[in-house]
Design a protein around this motif. Structure first.
Motif, PDB file in Angstrom:
ATOM      1  N   SER A  95       7.118  -9.011  -7.957  1.00 51.17           N
ATOM      2  CA  SER A  95       7.653 -10.273  -8.663  1.00 51.17           C
ATOM      3  C   SER A  95       6.976 -10.594  -9.891  1.00 51.17           C
ATOM      4  CB  SER A  95       7.633 -12.018  -8.080  1.00 51.17           C
ATOM      5  OG  SER A  95       6.111 -12.025  -7.368  1.00 51.17           O
ATOM      6  N   ARG A  96       7.155 -11.293 -10.526  1.00 49.33           N
ATOM      7  CA  ARG A  96       6.985 -11.230 -11.764  1.00 49.33           C
ATOM      8  C   ARG A  96       5.361 -10.896 -12.373  1.00 49.33           C
ATOM      9  NH1 ARG A  96      11.542 -12.977 -16.371  1.00 49.33           N
ATOM     10  NH2 ARG A  96      13.271 -10.669 -16.139  1.00 49.33           N
ATOM     11  N   ALA A  97       5.349 -12.701 -10.897  1.00 42.76           N
ATOM     12  CA  ALA A  97       3.808 -12.644 -11.190  1.00 42.76           C
ATOM     13  C   ALA A  97       2.789 -11.619 -10.832  1.00 42.76           C
ATOM     14  CB  ALA A  97       4.316 -14.168  -9.298  1.00 42.76           C
ATOM     15  N   GLN A  98       3.439 -11.721 -10.119  1.00 46.75           N
ATOM     16  CA  GLN A  98       2.147 -10.089  -9.516  1.00 46.75           C
ATOM     17  C   GLN A  98       2.197  -8.718 -10.710  1.00 46.75           C
ATOM     18  OE1 GLN A  98       4.365  -7.967  -6.003  1.00 46.75           O
ATOM     19  NE2 GLN A  98       2.907  -9.796  -4.617  1.00 46.75           N
ATOM     20  N   GLN A  99       1.277  -8.631 -10.808  1.00 51.14           N
ATOM     21  CA  GLN A  99       0.714  -7.142 -11.218  1.00 51.14           C
ATOM     22  C   GLN A  99       1.112  -5.953 -10.527  1.00 51.14           C
ATOM     23  OE1 GLN A  99      -3.164  -7.340 -13.014  1.00 51.14           O
ATOM     24  NE2 GLN A  99      -2.641  -8.865 -14.779  1.00 51.14           N
ATOM     25  N   SER A 100       1.420  -4.621 -11.878  1.00 55.03           N
ATOM     26  CA  SER A 100       1.809  -3.549 -11.226  1.00 55.03           C
ATOM     27  C   SER A 100       0.872  -2.490 -11.141  1.00 55.03           C
ATOM     28  CB  SER A 100       2.334  -2.994 -11.958  1.00 55.03           C
ATOM     29  OG  SER A 100       2.431  -1.331 -12.203  1.00 55.03           O
ATOM     30  N   LEU A 101       0.414  -2.426 -10.514  1.00 52.45           N
ATOM     31  CA  LEU A 101      -0.565  -1.693  -9.874  1.00 52.45           C
ATOM     32  C   LEU A 101      -0.548   0.185 -11.089  1.00 52.45           C
ATOM     33  CD1 LEU A 101      -0.772  -1.046  -6.040  1.00 52.45           C
ATOM     34  CD2 LEU A 101      -2.268  -2.328  -7.356  1.00 52.45           C
ATOM     35  N   GLY A 102      -0.101   0.193 -11.430  1.00 50.51           N
ATOM     36  CA  GLY A 102      -0.103   1.234 -12.767  1.00 50.51           C
ATOM     37  C   GLY A 102       0.594   2.473 -11.746  1.00 50.51           C
ATOM     38  N   TRP A 103       0.402   3.612 -12.840  1.00 48.53           N
ATOM     39  CA  TRP A 103       0.795   4.865 -13.052  1.00 48.53           C
ATOM     40  C   TRP A 103      -0.348   5.823 -12.054  1.00 48.53           C
ATOM     41  CZ3 TRP A 103       0.650   8.102 -18.316  1.00 48.53           C
ATOM     42  CH2 TRP A 103       1.544   9.597 -17.864  1.00 48.53           C
ATOM     43  N   GLY A 104       0.069   6.145 -10.801  1.00 46.69           N
ATOM     44  CA  GLY A 104      -0.704   6.812 -10.069  1.00 46.69           C
ATOM     45  C   GLY A 104       0.042   8.335  -8.815  1.00 46.69           C
ATOM     46  N   VAL A 105      -0.316   8.684  -8.191  1.00 41.42           N
ATOM     47  CA  VAL A 105      -0.469  10.600  -7.897  1.00 41.42           C
ATOM     48  C   VAL A 105      -0.201   9.836  -6.614  1.00 41.42           C
ATOM     49  CG1 VAL A 105      -0.512  12.506  -8.089  1.00 41.42           C
ATOM     50  CG2 VAL A 105      -1.303  11.573 -10.066  1.00 41.42           C
ATOM     51  N   VAL A 106       0.705  10.909  -6.146  1.00 45.48           N
ATOM     52  CA  VAL A 106       1.011  10.963  -4.629  1.00 45.48           C
ATOM     53  C   VAL A 106       0.223  12.281  -3.763  1.00 45.48           C
ATOM     54  CG1 VAL A 106       2.466  11.118  -2.250  1.00 45.48           C
ATOM     55  CG2 VAL A 106       3.494  10.095  -4.810  1.00 45.48           C
TER      56      VAL A 106
END
Length: 956
Positions: A71-82
């Motif tokens: 949801s929009r209430a949560q912040q994205s953890l961002g850009w990552g690498v598998v």
């Protein structure tokens, strides 16, 4: 099984495809029913609809992903690498490393979106179009700003402009990967500023949640004022003054504590403190007071040393501060090093054979070496002029009679033999100091002594101990003596002395020389000149101010003394600094530290000379500091015909001569700035008070000999300290020359670029382009959660301090932080762009990272790598100017695939070399992160479609 719908651009395969031969990309969700997912299959080059439970993760190690919150209430953890994949109870999960946050998390694959990183963009020569070049510039500026602050603390909220040597020290300590250091800067170079910068940077890293500052008793309040007033660190509380702990569990209520070393060393306080939660950092000011001496094979440690040795087990990091940590005592110095690094004790036992090891734990700056931001030496020198005031016959007679009184007082103390809290000898010594200060000071003291004997002077409560107010405290304590005569006939002698002093005060030659000779001469050259005047005692201060008021009016002068609240002192300083404000500032030692007046004043008058030469160094430091555009002029007013003033004259002349000799020897030719360094060092090392206190019982020649002996000891100690500190780390502009330093110009370029992209209107620019009036569009106001349309921002700390309605552009400002957050997001764009203005074929940007031996991130730096003729250049000088120039939309020649791939591989190799070169005992290379890549273009061929819109290559 629970059905979870994947996000757009999730990388998938069919559950029936156990071999993972046909991965696909989610293109649409819910168009043919809420549970249907449209997938593009690159090998088949077609799309098809599937139920969400028919799909599973197609992600593979090393793929780059973007986390999409539920949801929009949560912040994205961002850009990552598998990193890896797994299956738990029928649920496919992906382990993702998020380089920016420095953490790894197992996540449901459905919340991950496949994105293309820099390597993929250059390997497939897919570049973004439109305004990608400008977005790339702003992306890099945002990252550069964040990392510059993290590594220096220079963009936090504070009311000072940090100097290069202060920024460099913080950068060096942070870059070392460990925070166990002894800061041994010369007096007056701003160790508290360096600590404030360091704490600001550590808080940015979330590594300074719990901080304990240990100081001498008289400096606790000063540290609290400095941390709050200059850095906005208002949460520090003084143990014993602001709070006390009744039960050890209550320590968890206090994360930022300042404590007196002499209070904390006491058993009941230390026992409680040792039961508190561990500290992230313990800072000790005046660390040379933690003495430990060695006698043969035996170690004799003070209670203060034992205290910190026990606390050392409750923190990973200890920061020690001392301008004179060695003091010619190798064993005590080694004791301090052991507090920093107990595990290296055996190395310290052979320190004389391996002195270079202190470069890993001791940092020292010299005034002679520090510069401003433009590389110009900060200190322009000073001129000291002696204003000799001869004694009149009346004054000479009074001096002789006063000495008779003092001799009888000293004799009475010696005959009594008892030790009391207010010994007679202490009072006699204070009277000598007061007499040297002014006739008004000694007259007032004698009157109060007479009132005391008559029972008219009531007990007064002394203010809290504070080393800044030593003279004021002495003057007050001298009043609170025994209410009976010191010796037979004291009252008669007192009356005679009071009469003589009163008569002298009617025609005070020293005051006349000050007013008619000095002040009138200075103002005759410039009638609006500001003059800073120092006195050691409140009675002298009042005497001088009364004279100034009578001649120049009630508003002409303001005071600073220890009895004033912080707000009152600030008001006095503000009045003095205003052009139409007070012309004279008369200060006791309360103004000798913690105030800076160099912007409006360069003339200082010492109405009296303190017995402690360090006090004089601190007084001069109010004007002789960064920002002073003139050569400082110091006038010393004294009557050298009196016995004590003769001795003071000898002290200061010989101290000056020794400093000049040492400066000449050290630099092979006389260096004025080096002399000031050594003068401060000697002043702090020389122990002269006892010599002066006993001077009245000796002939002047013998006292001069003892002064020479004390200076000789100080010189030897300073010499040993200097010899060892040749191996300490210090200010070296070359160390950070290759890094991108963020200036006001970069901040302005970033804000202006973001304003253009986001539709923010810059209505007006004033105050030499340092204040901007902004109008925010409605959409942005809603996004930021504010209703106000017009905002004023400023790029100047001092302007922000004077107008609370103007938002300072720093890391503590919500508006600036939001702009930075927007620009570093993957979706902001600019990761791979055709650009212009490069001095070479390409420019790559990455974050180089290192960790400690426990796997915790220790350091990260921005790496800008330009490629030119198959050569890679790290942080080229031209990149700083390139970043402040806006880039227009660029259409141009797309590079050859082989050429683009080769350029990226060259940049990757250079970044690997950077990681390896800066690795060490406490720094181990960590995985780097690529931020962006730009290719220099010419011509007008349109680039291919935005890489983020293209279907995945079959190589996935």
């Amino acid at each position: 099984m629970i059905m979870i719908t994947p996000v757009l651009d999730a990388f998938v395969r069919l559950e029936t495809d156990t071999a993972g031969q046909s991965p696909g990309l989610v293109r649409s969700v819910g168009e043919q029913g809420s549970e249907k997912v449209k997938v593009y299959w690159p090998r088949k080059k077609n799309t098809s609809w599937h139920r969400a439970d028919e799909l599973t993760s197609g992600f593979l190690a090393k793929m780059e992903v973007l986390h999409e919150p539920v949801s929009r209430a949560q912040q994205s953890l961002g850009w990552g690498v598998v990193v890896a994949t797994r299956d738990v109870a029928g649920f496919a999960q992906v382990l993702v490393e998020f380089p920016d946050a420095g953490e790894r998390r197992w996540l449901p694959w459905q919340r991950l979106r496949m994105v293309r990183g820099i390597a993929h963009a250059f390997n497939t020569v897919r570049f973004e179009q439109g305004d990608a070049a400008e977005r790339q510039r702003l992306r890099l500026l945002a990252w550069a700003t964040r990392l510059w602050n993290e590594n220096t603390g220079a963009l936090a909220t504070f009311d000072i402009d940090p100097l290069p040597h202060q920024i460099h020290l913080v950068h060096h300590i942070l870059a070392s990967g460990q925070y166990n250091w002894l800061i041994a800067d010369d007096v007056g170079l701003g160790k508290t500023v360096e600590v404030g910068l360091l704490l600001s940077a550590l808080r940015q890293r979330d590594e300074a949640r719990r901080v304990l500052i240990i100081t001498p008793a008289g400096l606790t309040r000063q540290w609290q004022e400095e941390m709050s007033g200059k850095f906005g660190l208002d949460e520090f509380r003084i143990y014993g003054d602001d709070f006390l702990i009744n039960e050890p569990r209550h320590w968890k209520m206090y994360d930022n504590v300042i404590g007196s070393m002499d209070r904390l060393k006491q058993e009941k306080h230390l026992e409680s403190l040792l039961q508190a939660e561990s500290w992230d950092l313990i800072i000790v000011d005046e660390a040379h007071r933690l003495s430990r001496r060695q006698y043969g094979n035996q170690l004799d440690a003070s209670q203060r040393y034992d205290m910190l040795e026990k606390l050392r087990q409750h923190t990973e990091s200890v920061l020690l501060l001392s301008a004179t940590p060695h003091q010619g005592k190798q064993d005590s110095f080694v004791g301090l090093l052991e507090l920093l690094h107990p595990e290296r004790k055996e190395e310290f036992d052979t320190l004389s054979l391996n002195p270079e090891i202190i470069g890993e734990m001791v940092f020292r700056n010299y005034k002679a070496d520090v510069t401003d931001m433009e590389g110009k030496f900060i200190f322009h020198g000073k001129t000291v002029k002696q204003i000799e005031v001869p004694l009149s016959e009346q004054a000479r007679a009074f001096d002789e009679n006063l000495r008779g009184y003092l001799r009888r007082g000293y004799a009475a103390e010696a005959a009594d033999g008892r030790t009391t809290s207010r010994a007679i000898g202490f009072v006699m010594t204070v009277y000598r100091k007061l007499a040297a200060s002014s006739v008004a000071a000694i007259h007032t003291a004698l009157l109060r002594r007479q009132a005391r004997l008559r029972g008219e002077l009531l007990e007064q409560r002394c203010r809290e101990e504070d080393e800044r107010y030593q003279g004021e405290l002495e003057e007050l304590e001298a009043e609170l003596t025994q209410a009976t005569p010191f010796f037979d006939g004291e009252e008669e002698l007192l009356q005679d002395l009071i009469d003589e002093a009163g008569a002298l005060a009617q025609h005070d030659i020293k005051l006349q020389a000050f007013m008619d000779g000095l002040v009138s001469t200075v103002l005759g050259q410039n009638s609006s000149e500001k003059i800073l005047i120092f006195t050691e005692y409140r009675s002298t201060q009042a005497w001088v101010q009364d004279a100034l008021k009578q001649r120049f009016g009630e508003q002409a002068s303001v005071l600073i003394h220890g009895g004033m609240a912080m707000d009152e002192r600030r008001e006095a300083i503000t009045s003095f600094e205003e052009e139409a404000g007070a012309q004279f500032l008369v200060s006791t030692e309360a103004g000798g530290e913690g105030i800076n007046l160099q912007e409006r004043c360069y003339i200082m008058v010492n109405y009296d000379l303190p017995w402690n030469p360090m006090r004089l160094v601190q007084r001069i430091g109010r004007l002789y500091r960064y920002g002073q555009k003139n050569r400082v002029v110091v006038f010393n007013v004294h009557q050298s015909d009196s016995a004590d003033e003769q001795i003071l004259d000898i002290l200061y002349k010989r101290l000056d001569r020794v400093a000049e000799d040492m400066a000449t020897v050290q630099r092979h030719e006389f260096n004025e700035a080096m002399k000031e360094d050594i003068l401060g060092e000697l002043a702090d090392l020389v122990d002269i008070e006892e010599v002066l206190a006993t001077a009245s019982r000796e002939r002047v020649e013998r006292t001069a000999e003892r002064i020479d002996e004390a200076l000789g000891r100080a010189r030897d100690a300073a010499g040993k300290q200097q010899e060892l500190f040749q191996h300490a780390a210090g200010f070296d502009p070359e160390e950070t020359r290759g890094e991108l330093a963020i200036t006001v110009v970069h901040l302005q370029a970033f804000v202006e670029g973001m304003a253009n992209l986001l539709g923010i209107d810059i209505v007006e620019r004033t105050h030499k382009n340092l204040v901007w009036d902004l109008r925010l569009p409605e959409a942005l106001r809603e996004s930021f959660g504010v209703s106000k349309t017009r905002w004023k921002i400023t790029f100047d700390r001092m302007l922000a301090a004077r107008n609370q309605d103007w938002m300072p552009i720093n890391m503590d400002n919500w508006f600036f932080r939001r702009l930075l957050d927007i620009a570093v997001r993957y979706d902001f764009g600019g990761t791979a762009a055709l650009t212009d203005g490069l001095q070479g074929q390409a420019l790559f940007a990455g974050v180089a990272r290192w960790q400690n031996d426990r796997g915790r991130r220790a350091r990260q730096e921005l790496a800008l790598i330009s490629i030119d003729s198959e050569r890679a250049h790290l942080n080229p000088a031209w990149a700083s100017d390139w970043l402040v120039t806006a880039r227009s939309s660029v259409n141009g020649q797309i590079p050859d695939k082989h050429e683009a791939t080769a350029a990226f591989e060259l940049a990757a190799a250079r970044l690997e070399k950077m990681l390896a070169n800066q690795a060490g005992r406490t720094l181990l290379p960590d995985q780097p992160q690529w931020l962006a890549g730009g290719w220099q273009t010419t011509g007008q061929q349109s680039p291919q479609t935005n890489a983020s819109q293209e279907p995945p290559d079959e190589q996935y």
